[in-house]
Design an enzyme around this catalytic site. Structure first.
Site, PDB file in Angstrom:
ATOM      1  N   CYS A 100       0.814  -1.229   0.000  1.00 55.78           N
ATOM      2  CA  CYS A 100       0.000   0.000   0.000  1.00 55.78           C
ATOM      3  C   CYS A 100       0.845   1.276   0.000  1.00 55.78           C
ATOM      4  O   CYS A 100       0.658   2.157  -0.847  1.00 55.78           O
ATOM      5  CB  CYS A 100      -0.989  -0.014   1.168  1.00 55.78           C
ATOM      6  SG  CYS A 100      -0.252   0.086   2.814  1.00 55.78           S
ATOM      7  N   HIS A 120      -3.000   1.364   6.725  1.00 56.78           N
ATOM      8  CA  HIS A 120      -3.266   1.275   5.285  1.00 56.78           C
ATOM      9  C   HIS A 120      -3.365   2.679   4.698  1.00 56.78           C
ATOM     10  O   HIS A 120      -3.708   3.642   5.392  1.00 56.78           O
ATOM     11  CB  HIS A 120      -4.556   0.501   5.037  1.00 56.78           C
ATOM     12  CG  HIS A 120      -4.754   0.123   3.601  1.00 56.78           C
ATOM     13  ND1 HIS A 120      -3.885  -0.690   2.920  1.00 56.78           N
ATOM     14  CD2 HIS A 120      -5.734   0.459   2.717  1.00 56.78           C
ATOM     15  CE1 HIS A 120      -4.316  -0.854   1.680  1.00 56.78           C
ATOM     16  NE2 HIS A 120      -5.430  -0.158   1.517  1.00 56.78           N
ATOM     17  N   HIS A 138      -5.715   1.631  -4.615  1.00 56.10           N
ATOM     18  CA  HIS A 138      -4.875   1.128  -3.520  1.00 56.10           C
ATOM     19  C   HIS A 138      -4.413  -0.288  -3.810  1.00 56.10           C
ATOM     20  O   HIS A 138      -4.950  -0.979  -4.679  1.00 56.10           O
ATOM     21  CB  HIS A 138      -5.627   1.188  -2.182  1.00 56.10           C
ATOM     22  CG  HIS A 138      -6.721   0.165  -2.048  1.00 56.10           C
ATOM     23  ND1 HIS A 138      -7.002  -0.486  -0.863  1.00 56.10           N
ATOM     24  CD2 HIS A 138      -7.608  -0.334  -2.952  1.00 56.10           C
ATOM     25  CE1 HIS A 138      -8.005  -1.336  -1.047  1.00 56.10           C
ATOM     26  NE2 HIS A 138      -8.398  -1.261  -2.293  1.00 56.10           N
TER      27      HIS A 138
END
Length: 338
Positions: free
Chosen positions: A254, A299, A311
């Site tokens: 990420c 995240h 993402h």
């Protein structure tokens, strides 16, 4: 002729099976069934294979265990990099000081030898013991000897020694910290390896058609050329696999994706969500624009407007477009990289 009616036979209590006998019979039946199953003569109840949804749920559960470990590993790794750079710079600064210290100690020993040979001064025995044992090891001992010297000599030598002492202590602190972080990094890498192995085992049992990638929609409202570059770069990675620790160009995690996308725009981001949170200006959800970073616990993604983002989700999935409300985590906030 009258018909004789025979009396019905009633079983006496003595003829009834005893409780102990009934238990033994049940055990014998159970044992026989076990033997038949083991010998393949009687089929055991079939265990249904887990469904795709159940396997994906198990992968997600394992990923939730791994994701904080990944983030901790990235944090420790980025700190190690900074601390090792500091240690190198300190070492370079210490080299000329170490040479000055050698010269200073030579000067001290020359003067101390003079005191020792002539017998002058009130601490000849102390000076002699220092000469016999070699160079003083700590500043306190060095300063005790400097008390015997003239004021000018004392100032000249003590400044060098004091500075060297500070650098030496600082480098020891950094070396100790680096050693601790090295141990943390190895422990986190071991935990990551174990959880990752379980994720791979689960992924191997998934049908190949389960993983799908979604393309970016039409995006409007980009604020700057840099944001436009970051968004276009992130969208170009859709479909590439998630790989822990990867920063592109063929795979990403990420924070690796956000680093890669903004790096294409000439803006450096650290490969760690905790650092990226502080590498720009915080904006509200209402003020968020395409290109901003959108954060969740452990995240991060690239916001593209309309409550959507690009993402790199988790192992077994590819870079894709998703709703910011469809990742199983609450939105922490938005950051506009500098």
């Amino acid at each position: 002729m009258p018909v004789a009616v025979l009396p019905l036979h009633r079983r006496s209590p003595a003829d009834a099976p005893r409780p102990g006998l009934r238990r033994n019979l049940r055990r014998l039946v159970g044992l026989a069934a076990t033997v038949l199953v083991a010998g393949g003569l009687l089929a055991a109840p079939a265990q249904a294979d887990p469904s795709v949804e159940e396997i994906e749920a198990q992968i997600t559960e394992q990923w939730h265990k791994l994701e904080p470990t990944v983030e901790d590993y990235n944090r420790v790794r980025s700190q190690l990099k900074v601390n090792r750079e500091k240690a190198k710079k300190l070492e370079k600064r210490m080299q000329p000081l170490a040479l000055q210290s050698e010269l200073a100690m030579g000067r001290i020993n020359t003067i101390a030898a003079k005191y020792y040979m002539t017998g002058t001064g009130s601490s000849t025995a102390y000076v002699g013991s220092l000469l016999a044992s070699g160079k003083p090891g700590r500043l306190a001992e060095q300063m005790a000897l400097l008390d015997h010297l003239a004021a000018g000599e004392r100032d000249e030598i003590s400044k060098v020694l004091a500075t060297l002492e500070r650098y030496t202590d600082k480098k020891k602190e950094l070396d100790d910290l680096i050693a601790t972080q090295d141990k943390q990094q190895k422990h986190l890498a071991s935990s990551k390896k174990q959880i990752n192995a379980e994720i791979k085992r689960l992924q191997a049992s998934l049908p190949k058609s389960v993983v799908k990638a979604q393309g970016c929609p039409t995006i409007t409202g980009v604020l700057s050329d840099k944001a436009n570059t970051a968004v276009a770069t992130a969208c170009a990675q859709v479909g590439k696999p998630y790989v822990w620790g990867a920063t592109g160009p063929s795979s990403f995690d990420c924070s690796g994706l956000t680093q890669y996308a903004w790096g294409a725009a000439g803006v450096y981001l650290t490969h760690y969500t905790g650092s990226q949170w502080n590498e720009g200006r915080h904006v509200s959800h209402d003020d968020a624009r395409p290109g901003d970073l959108v954060f969740f616990p452990d995240h991060v993604g690239i916001y593209i407007g309309n409550d959507q983002m690009v993402h790199a989700p988790q192992p077994g999935q590819s870079v894709g477009v998703a709703s910011i409300y469809n990742v199983g985590k609450p939105v922490t906030g938005f950051v506009r990289p500098a």
